[in-house]
Write an enzyme that holds these catalytic residues in place. Sequence first.
Site: not given
Length: 279
Positions: A19, A70, A106, A133-134
């Site tokens: 990340s 998430k 997001d 999730g994304a």
Amino acid sequence: MITGKTKKIGIIGWPVGHSLSPAMHNAALADAGLDYVYVPLPVQPGQLKEAVAGLSALGFSGANVTIPHKVEVMQYLDDVDSTARSVGAVNTIVIKEGKCIGYNTDAQGFIGALQRSNIKVADKQAVLLGAGGAARAVVSGLLEAGIKKISIGARNRLKADDFAKDFAGGLITVYDWQDQSFQETLANCDILINCTPLGMTPKLEETPPVEWTKLKKTAAVCDLIYNPPLTKFLDIAQEAGHLVINGEGMLIGQGVVAFHLWTGILPDYKIMENIFHKK
Ligand code: NAP
């Protein structure tokens, strides 16, 4: 310098070594003159509940939440805001007076990235690969921005069916991505989006199944992955002449909104963006 007064923010995920959020936020925090530190917090699956409780216990001001936590994280929070509820996933936690509140930044980050590349959404058709999730954030943002139709291809059709049921309006059609009918949707696709981790470092050779010759020539192709900057998926698309964008703009955009939630201050987008171009 980190002292006893320094406020703490972290990123919970597994793995989190890839990340760029710590570098991005620490640069923006320093630029804004704020006494905060942002640290990676690797949390194994099965230990999320303890990790979230630990954030409050350790006096953290908040955290980001990334893959694979998430969706699960929502049940461990004191409250969840309306956007995160509609997305069905949390990527940002704010801790105030010992209470953990979940947000999702997001969707705003993704739509902002499309806008910066001049990719129009209203009345267009989108095809998504993956239904995690994304993808929920992407769908939420696209619906909010007036998309006409969304097709979702996934390896697990049943999971994707459940996903689509969470969004009202009948604009979403779900496919097993191995089915020929899914590949046929590419002919009318204006925006193709990889919402899976396929192709993310270190598995650079992976890519979701797309019959590139079927894709509309004018389609824009997006990958939510930003490490590497050009996945195999985007490389093929670029070679075929498509406008491509990676996950960098979404990551920076969601980070800007999260930073504001934690500190009440809007960070400098350019400072965050520079992190991606230093390497
Ligand atoms: P997630 O909730 O775990 O969902 C991943 C999706 O991809 C699911 O549909 C999953 O299918 C599918 N998938 C996973 N591994 C697969 C494989 N080996 N073969 C086929 N399908 C597979 O993850 P996420 O949070 O949505 O994240 C997805 C990607 O987006 C990651 O690369 C993440 O880094 C990136 N992302 C980027 C940003 C950004 O700001 N740029 C933000 C969020 C996420 P199953 O349900 O069958 O497992």
